[in-house]
Design an enzyme around this catalytic site. Sequence first.
Site, mmCIF file in Angstrom:
data_model
loop_
_atom_site.group_PDB
_atom_site.id
_atom_site.type_symbol
_atom_site.label_atom_id
_atom_site.label_comp_id
_atom_site.label_asym_id
_atom_site.label_seq_id
_atom_site.Cartn_x
_atom_site.Cartn_y
_atom_site.Cartn_z
ATOM 1 N N ASN A 149 0.681 26.067 -89.308
ATOM 2 C CA ASN A 149 1.201 25.989 -90.680
ATOM 3 C C ASN A 149 0.391 26.960 -91.536
ATOM 4 O O ASN A 149 -0.753 26.678 -91.877
ATOM 5 C CB ASN A 149 1.046 24.539 -91.186
ATOM 6 N N TRP A 150 0.991 28.091 -91.858
ATOM 7 C CA TRP A 150 0.258 29.132 -92.589
ATOM 8 C C TRP A 150 0.012 28.772 -94.054
ATOM 9 O O TRP A 150 -0.753 29.443 -94.733
ATOM 10 C CB TRP A 150 1.041 30.437 -92.565
ATOM 11 N N LYS A 151 0.739 27.804 -94.552
ATOM 12 C CA LYS A 151 0.690 27.451 -95.987
ATOM 13 C C LYS A 151 0.965 28.704 -96.817
ATOM 14 O O LYS A 151 1.696 29.591 -96.370
ATOM 15 C CB LYS A 151 -0.647 26.806 -96.340
ATOM 16 N N HIS B 177 4.904 17.232 -95.386
ATOM 17 C CA HIS B 177 3.473 17.586 -95.362
ATOM 18 C C HIS B 177 2.772 16.946 -96.569
ATOM 19 O O HIS B 177 3.338 16.855 -97.652
ATOM 20 C CB HIS B 177 3.307 19.113 -95.389
ATOM 21 N N GLY C 133 -3.682 24.079 -89.533
ATOM 22 C CA GLY C 133 -3.668 24.822 -90.799
ATOM 23 C C GLY C 133 -4.640 25.987 -90.717
ATOM 24 O O GLY C 133 -4.354 27.031 -90.139
ATOM 25 N N GLY C 134 -5.836 25.788 -91.278
ATOM 26 C CA GLY C 134 -6.831 26.856 -91.392
ATOM 27 C C GLY C 134 -7.030 27.683 -90.125
ATOM 28 O O GLY C 134 -7.036 28.919 -90.167
ATOM 29 N N GLU D 232 -1.094 13.368 -89.555
ATOM 30 C CA GLU D 232 -2.112 14.168 -90.227
ATOM 31 C C GLU D 232 -2.829 13.306 -91.267
ATOM 32 O O GLU D 232 -2.346 13.154 -92.398
ATOM 33 C CB GLU D 232 -1.461 15.358 -90.942
ATOM 34 N N GLY E 31 -7.848 20.317 -93.980
ATOM 35 C CA GLY E 31 -8.568 21.355 -94.712
ATOM 36 C C GLY E 31 -9.983 20.971 -95.100
ATOM 37 O O GLY E 31 -10.626 21.651 -95.895
ATOM 38 N N SER F 244 -7.902 19.627 -89.444
ATOM 39 C CA SER F 244 -9.123 20.310 -89.008
ATOM 40 C C SER F 244 -9.213 20.492 -87.492
ATOM 41 O O SER F 244 -10.294 20.357 -86.909
ATOM 42 C CB SER F 244 -10.375 19.596 -89.553
ATOM 43 N N GLU G 289 0.616 18.023 -98.544
ATOM 44 C CA GLU G 289 0.533 18.861 -99.752
ATOM 45 C C GLU G 289 1.848 18.812 -100.523
ATOM 46 O O GLU G 289 1.856 18.876 -101.757
ATOM 47 C CB GLU G 289 0.148 20.303 -99.365
HETATM 48 C C1 PEP Z 1 -2.251 21.182 -92.170
HETATM 49 O O1 PEP Z 1 -2.220 21.639 -93.298
HETATM 50 O O2 PEP Z 1 -1.210 20.779 -91.636
HETATM 51 C C2 PEP Z 1 -3.537 21.119 -91.488
HETATM 52 C C3 PEP Z 1 -3.637 20.358 -90.439
HETATM 53 O O3 PEP Z 1 -4.551 21.876 -92.016
HETATM 54 P P1 PEP Z 1 -6.034 22.087 -91.389
HETATM 55 O O4 PEP Z 1 -5.854 22.375 -89.943
HETATM 56 O O5 PEP Z 1 -6.604 23.236 -92.149
HETATM 57 O O6 PEP Z 1 -6.773 20.814 -91.617
#
Ligand code: PEP
Length: 251
Positions: A9-11, A96, A235-236, A168, A174, A214, A98
């Site tokens: 997920n590039w956001k 999600h 994500g990251g 999640e 994040g 994470s 966010e």
């Molecule tokens: C996400 O936003 O779906 C996510 C899991 O982010 P991260 O891996 O950065 O925690």
Amino acid sequence: MRKKVIAGNWKMNYNLHQSISFINQLKSEVVKKERNCDIIICPNFVSLSEAKKIIEDSPIKLGAQNIYFEDSGAFTGETSADMIKSAGCEYVILGHSERRTIFNESDELINKKIKQALKNDLLVIFCVGETLDERERGVTYEIVKNQIEQGLRDITAEEIQKIIIAYEPVWAIGTGRNATPEQAQEVHAFIRNLLRTAYGIQLADELIIQYGGSVKPDNAKDLLSQPDIDGALVGGACLKVDSFIGIIESC
Ligand code: PEP
């Protein structure tokens, strides 16, 4: 046996030029050997159609990060299921945290979006998870159950097969603080039991439940070796070729 699914997920990261450069690099690493898992990237809307051109002859699949639930019309700033399909998407991430927190998306809205995605032959990555406050208050299961029940309201046995659930925990997204493999497994098993009750054992046992929060190359293997963790929503760590490939290799 369920095949692992790793999705990035590039956001809201990377402009069109950066996306093109990144996907080219990722593709050249991915095609170096046979991979044990399905790989999905979910860039921003602007980059989708160029992304599709690059990954066309590779195992990488394409997803978007959102859609609106209406077909078309006066919904300024929104993007339809048909639009992302025409750009080459097979998947869409919905629910999600966010979107839930920053954009106030309710379970009811997410349910409408899921139905709209399915109506347009898209596969859905449907995210659920509790906040830190909810975990500390001991209501994790209640929250996740409610999100699953509301989000999947009126979803048939045929349709559920087109949905990946992503657990999640919001406190792990994040933050660099992942759920332990045992913490994640507990909730994954709980989700699978909910799905067994709703859709039957055989069907529920075929469904993919990803963990997100994470995930990095150094914790992916332990998480992915849990019996009910069938992949990762990243994500990251999906924004760097090395770390995304590191997670893919953990499968
Ligand atoms: C996400 O936003 O779906 C996510 C899991 O982010 P991260 O891996 O950065 O925690």
